[in-house]
Design an enzyme around this catalytic site. Sequence first.
Site, mmCIF file in Angstrom:
data_model
loop_
_atom_site.group_PDB
_atom_site.id
_atom_site.type_symbol
_atom_site.label_atom_id
_atom_site.label_comp_id
_atom_site.label_asym_id
_atom_site.label_seq_id
_atom_site.Cartn_x
_atom_site.Cartn_y
_atom_site.Cartn_z
ATOM 1 N N ASP A 7 -25.851 43.900 27.582
ATOM 2 C CA ASP A 7 -25.191 42.741 26.980
ATOM 3 C C ASP A 7 -24.301 43.249 25.848
ATOM 4 O O ASP A 7 -24.528 44.338 25.308
ATOM 5 C CB ASP A 7 -26.220 41.749 26.441
ATOM 6 C CG ASP A 7 -25.570 40.471 25.934
ATOM 7 O OD1 ASP A 7 -24.963 39.758 26.751
ATOM 8 O OD2 ASP A 7 -25.656 40.196 24.724
ATOM 9 N N GLU A 9 -21.778 42.035 22.240
ATOM 10 C CA GLU A 9 -21.292 41.059 21.269
ATOM 11 C C GLU A 9 -19.896 41.496 20.853
ATOM 12 O O GLU A 9 -19.609 42.705 20.795
ATOM 13 C CB GLU A 9 -22.216 40.967 20.055
ATOM 14 C CG GLU A 9 -23.638 40.522 20.372
ATOM 15 C CD GLU A 9 -23.746 39.143 21.014
ATOM 16 O OE1 GLU A 9 -22.798 38.332 20.837
ATOM 17 O OE2 GLU A 9 -24.753 38.881 21.688
ATOM 18 N N GLU A 52 -16.048 31.955 13.617
ATOM 19 C CA GLU A 52 -16.746 31.367 14.772
ATOM 20 C C GLU A 52 -17.540 32.404 15.547
ATOM 21 O O GLU A 52 -18.610 32.114 16.088
ATOM 22 C CB GLU A 52 -15.766 30.637 15.695
ATOM 23 C CG GLU A 52 -14.601 31.459 16.216
ATOM 24 C CD GLU A 52 -13.384 31.433 15.324
ATOM 25 O OE1 GLU A 52 -12.271 31.647 15.857
ATOM 26 O OE2 GLU A 52 -13.527 31.186 14.100
ATOM 27 N N HIS A 57 -23.261 35.509 16.506
ATOM 28 C CA HIS A 57 -24.129 36.694 16.496
ATOM 29 C C HIS A 57 -24.549 37.176 15.116
ATOM 30 O O HIS A 57 -25.413 38.049 14.999
ATOM 31 C CB HIS A 57 -23.463 37.849 17.258
ATOM 32 C CG HIS A 57 -22.053 38.131 16.872
ATOM 33 N ND1 HIS A 57 -21.648 38.416 15.582
ATOM 34 C CD2 HIS A 57 -20.914 38.176 17.637
ATOM 35 C CE1 HIS A 57 -20.354 38.640 15.554
ATOM 36 N NE2 HIS A 57 -19.867 38.488 16.784
ATOM 37 N N HIS A 150 -27.508 35.258 18.835
ATOM 38 C CA HIS A 150 -27.251 36.204 19.899
ATOM 39 C C HIS A 150 -27.351 37.626 19.338
ATOM 40 O O HIS A 150 -26.933 37.892 18.208
ATOM 41 C CB HIS A 150 -25.853 36.003 20.490
ATOM 42 C CG HIS A 150 -25.711 34.746 21.276
ATOM 43 N ND1 HIS A 150 -25.035 34.679 22.477
ATOM 44 C CD2 HIS A 150 -26.166 33.495 21.045
ATOM 45 C CE1 HIS A 150 -25.073 33.440 22.937
ATOM 46 N NE2 HIS A 150 -25.745 32.706 22.084
ATOM 47 N N ASP A 155 -30.767 40.132 23.773
ATOM 48 C CA ASP A 155 -30.355 39.401 24.971
ATOM 49 C C ASP A 155 -30.501 40.254 26.227
ATOM 50 O O ASP A 155 -30.822 39.737 27.306
ATOM 51 C CB ASP A 155 -28.917 38.914 24.833
ATOM 52 C CG ASP A 155 -28.795 37.740 23.857
ATOM 53 O OD1 ASP A 155 -29.830 37.321 23.311
ATOM 54 O OD2 ASP A 155 -27.674 37.263 23.632
#
Length: 234
Positions: A7, A9, A52, A57, A150, A155
């Site tokens: 995963d 970010e 945002e 995260h 997150h 994740d």
Amino acid sequence: MREIIFDTETTGLDPKAGHRLVEIGCIELIDRRESGRNFHAYFHPERDMPAEAEAVHGLSMQFLADKPLFAARVDELMEFLGDAPLVAHNAAFDFGFVNAELARVGRPALDPARMCCTVQMARKLHPGAKHNLDALCVRYGIDRSHRVKHGALLDAELLAHLYIEMTGGRQIGLGLASAATGAAAAPGAATPAAPRGSDRPFREPRPHMASAADLARHAEFVAGLNQPLWLDTV
């Protein structure tokens, strides 16, 4: 079989718009079971962090200020990935960002043929349902209570559990599947026993039916019962 669950970010949604990778987490599976090996890294994005994205995260520029550039750890990452299939949730998004970073450092892109997308799997398994990671964890009974924001490694760990369940669950690695016979088994057919090893002694099958003597002893025992309950219903 070796597979990598991963995963990412990022600073935003589109690498073509200048958004960058800031975190990657990878979990190694061997034969659908976690091996205990993982790769985790944060990267300085060489740009600002939109509010945002930080809200999703929690990775601020203050936190990322002393983190290495992607180029500094790309060799470690590629060595860990090897040539294994790569599993991600909404995999096209993660592949897009990793490939954009690889292009920046002059490295070949990840082959899309290696990509396995659990969102696409979920759409086939559960049409019409929610397919985000939280909803699927609820569906498969995977504890996500520690997921406040997150995080790539967190994740990836949740996705590893989810992927295992979506592809047959833990029993897939316990040797319960039938041995290959060269022909497809009929639906509902019994699973053939694994071949007996040459080092195991042969044992005669044990009888499981009651013998005539057993039946006679049982009848004698029942006849001696004092007002058995089942006679009240006759």
